[in-house]
Design an enzyme around this catalytic site. Structure first.
Site, short mmCIF file in Angstrom:
data_model
loop_
_atom_site.label_atom_id
_atom_site.label_comp_id
_atom_site.label_asym_id
_atom_site.label_seq_id
_atom_site.Cartn_x
_atom_site.Cartn_y
_atom_site.Cartn_z
N TYR A 141 0.84 -1.20 0.00
CA TYR A 141 0.00 0.00 0.00
C TYR A 141 0.88 1.24 0.00
O TYR A 141 1.74 1.40 0.87
CB TYR A 141 -0.92 -0.03 1.21
CG TYR A 141 -1.84 1.16 1.37
CD1 TYR A 141 -2.35 1.84 0.27
CD2 TYR A 141 -2.22 1.62 2.63
CE1 TYR A 141 -3.20 2.92 0.41
CE2 TYR A 141 -3.08 2.70 2.78
CZ TYR A 141 -3.56 3.34 1.66
OH TYR A 141 -4.40 4.42 1.80
N CYS A 142 0.67 2.12 -1.00
CA CYS A 142 1.36 3.40 -1.07
C CYS A 142 2.87 3.20 -1.07
O CYS A 142 3.41 2.46 -1.89
CB CYS A 142 0.90 4.30 0.08
SG CYS A 142 1.51 6.00 0.01
N LEU A 143 3.59 3.82 -0.16
CA LEU A 143 5.03 3.69 -0.08
C LEU A 143 5.45 2.25 0.16
O LEU A 143 6.48 1.79 -0.34
CB LEU A 143 5.56 4.60 1.04
CG LEU A 143 7.04 4.62 1.35
CD1 LEU A 143 7.85 4.89 0.10
CD2 LEU A 143 7.34 5.65 2.41
#
Length: 584
Positions: A315-317
């Site tokens: 998720y994301c980074l």
């Protein structure tokens, strides 16, 4: 005279420390924004505008036409109970002037003049020949922020909705607003969480999916969640959340927990919970996060679950780091991954949204000096950046609602999670911004693991890629660029909502929809706009689509694995949610 490179290195380091300390001190008064970077952008724009008489005449002409439009409109609707058709409409995302009260005299002219002024400044700060794209975006952004500060919606005397509320309540709304202001100021000064967030307690009513911490090192706790079905799929799911925030956005309340949903569909779920770093962790880098995070988590899962491959989700980074790890594993012949799921994840950073306005050498060196002093990027500095990017939604609308209307928005689990911020280690954050945002090394095949580069085109496992329509952190067209880098099957899903709310999309969530389409590894590329136009909308949550995709790539049902692996020294250490998530 000696060249600086021939001077005593220790003396040079000491002298450089003076410069770093000076910039670090200045950062406390500039919210971490480099004044030199802003001055460079302004000078680029101002000098080019000063030497463009044609553009200046165009702006004078536009100002005259806008003044005439406003004067004509004022003459047509002066004294009317309701304004005629406005001479300028707000942008689609601008909700400040939608109310009926704004359409009456004199407030119609007040907000119309503001919007015309805003439009003129947009014309003035854009389209100046010779200005670099980044500098143009910075100048336009700063001008917009200054104008939004003086929006008529922000002041009681020029906001008719505040006027009506004040008259109706005899000023009690302003008294409540003053109390809210004092409460918020006190909480900010004392480091306490926002009002209402105390109603959400980690391990009590959020992050409550049962499980055990089965592995811990200096950077992560690995949580194994208790199965909720008699049999499970042989391939477990490893979730790699972003360490910019606490992991439990994917395990909020029981009714909107992705973890609980996946375990209910028969999957064994593991979650990485990152430690909230402090000054002692200043030298942790991206490689430490890959090795101590993803790779050691995969080792522990292998000891617990056996030889079955893993469905990895980032998720994301955390997804960006997972992509790096997956590329390195593919390069090195490590075949432990069954599939990859990326949620709001960027791997090409050439169009990474408004945050790119502040990614240049001047700004990064200033930010590095600020982090050098304290050893990390502070939570307030991080959250402040994202608030500025969405100032109308996160700052000014709140001022109007909380302080002028005297109301308090009901705190939700997602809002409470958003207030539970984390720090970023000095070295890691510097490497992340330089190697990915500034240099775009991963997309261009220059990101090194060990002494060799990794390439996303080496990944051969199927990929489920999720973007969100209103994402200001990872714009969906930037997420979509993974298609240009991959040489494998990619299923792209675009869901409604923003960076966080779009991912937290439980099946009973109202007003959710998504688009989904798969591309084989040898299919021709389709651009994002064409993809959007030709892909039909599906109503409802996207979570069932993910499970359907995983089911098609999973083996036959089996008995759940043990919680931990005592015979291999992986005894359960704590109950979920563990200890790292509790640290401030």
């Amino acid at each position: 005279m000696l060249h600086p490179a021939q001077c005593d290195p220790s003396e040079n380091t000491i002298l450089q420390s003076y410069d770093k300390a000076l910039r670090a001190m200045a950062s406390h008064y500039t919210a971490g924004i480099s004044p030199i970077a802003l001055a460079s952008a302004y000078a680029d724009w101002a000098l080019h505008l000063a030497t463009a008489p044609g553009k200046q005449l165009e702006l004078i002409e536009k100002a005259a036409r806008k003044a005439m439009r406003l004067t004509t409109h004022a003459a047509l609707c002066s004294g009317a109970a309701k304004a005629e058709t406005p001479c300028i409409h707000p942008l689609r995302q601008d909700k400040r002037f939608k109310g009926e009260a704004w359409q009456k005299w004199p407030y119609n002219l007040i907000y119309q003049s503001f919007l015309l002024n805003q439009q003129w400044w947009h014309n003035a700060t854009t389209g100046v020949r010779g200005v670099t794209r980044q500098h143009e975006e910075v100048v336009e952004f700063v001008a917009r922020q200054i104008l939004d500060l003086y929006s008529p919606s922000n002041f009681a005397l020029t906001n008719p909705e505040v006027r009506d509320r004040t008259i109706a309540e005899g000023g009690k709304n302003l008294m409540r607003g003053w109390q809210n202001f004092i409460d918020d100021g006190t909480r900010l000064a004392s480091g306490r969480n926002p009002a209402g967030s105390d109603n959400f307690k980690v391990g009590e009513n959020i992050a409550v999916s049962p499980g055990k911490v089965v592995y811990r090192n200096r950077l992560i706790e690995l949580i194994q969640y208790t199965p909720t079905t008699e049999k499970v799929r042989p391939e477990p799911i490893l979730i790699v959340p972003a360490w910019i925030m606490k992991y439990y956005i994917l395990d909020l309340s029981p009714d909107n927990s992705l973890v609980r949903y996946l375990t209910g569909q028969g999957y064994t779920v593991f979650m990485i919970s990152w430690k909230n770093p402090d000054a002692d962790d200043r030298d942790l880098g991206m490689e430490d996060y890959r090795r101590l995070g993803i790779m050691e988590a995969l080792d522990a899962i292998g000891n617990i679950n056996g030889p079955a491959k893993v469905h990895a989700t980032g998720y994301c980074l955390g997804g960006t780091l997972l992509a790096i790890a997956a590329a390195a594993m593919a390069r090195d012949g490590d075949k432990r991954l069954k599939s990859l799921t990326f949620l709001a994840t960027q791997t090409d950073f050439t169009e990474a949204g408004e945050l790119m306005m502040f990614i240049n050498e001047s700004q990064l060196s200033f930010l590095e000096d600020m982090m050098w002093e304290q050893g990390y990027l502070d939570t307030h500095q991080m959250s402040g950046t994202f608030q500025i990017l969405r100032s109308n939604d996160l700052i000014w609308s709140r001022i109007v609602h909380d302080y002028l209307m005297g109301e308090r928005a009901q705190m939700t689990d997602l809002m409470a999670w958003n207030a539970d911020a984390t720090r970023m280690p000095y070295r890691m954050h510097s490497e992340y911004l330089r190697r990915l945002f500034l240099q775009n090394a991963l997309a261009e095949g220059r990101y090194l693991i060990g002494d060799r580069p990794v390439a996303l085109s080496d990944i051969r496992v199927p990929v489920f890629l999720v973007g969100t329509e209103r994402d200001h952190v990872a714009p969906w067209r930037s997420v979509y660029k993974f298609h240009l880098l991959a040489d494998t099957e990619v299923t792209f899903l675009l869901t409604s909502g923003g960076h966080n709310a779009g991912i937290v999309s439980e099946p009973d969530h109202p007003r959710r929809h998504y688009r989904i389409a798969a591309r084989a590894h040898d299919d021709c590329y389709i651009g994002p706009n064409v993809w959007f136009d030709q892909t039909p909308v599906v109503e409802g949550s996207w979570w069932p689509a993910l499970v359907t995709w995983l089911d098609a790539r999973s083996g036959k049902w089996r008995a759940p694995p043990s919680m931990g692996a005592a015979e291999k020294g992986l005894n359960p250490l704590d109950n979920a949610p563990g200890t790292y998530v509790m640290r401030e």
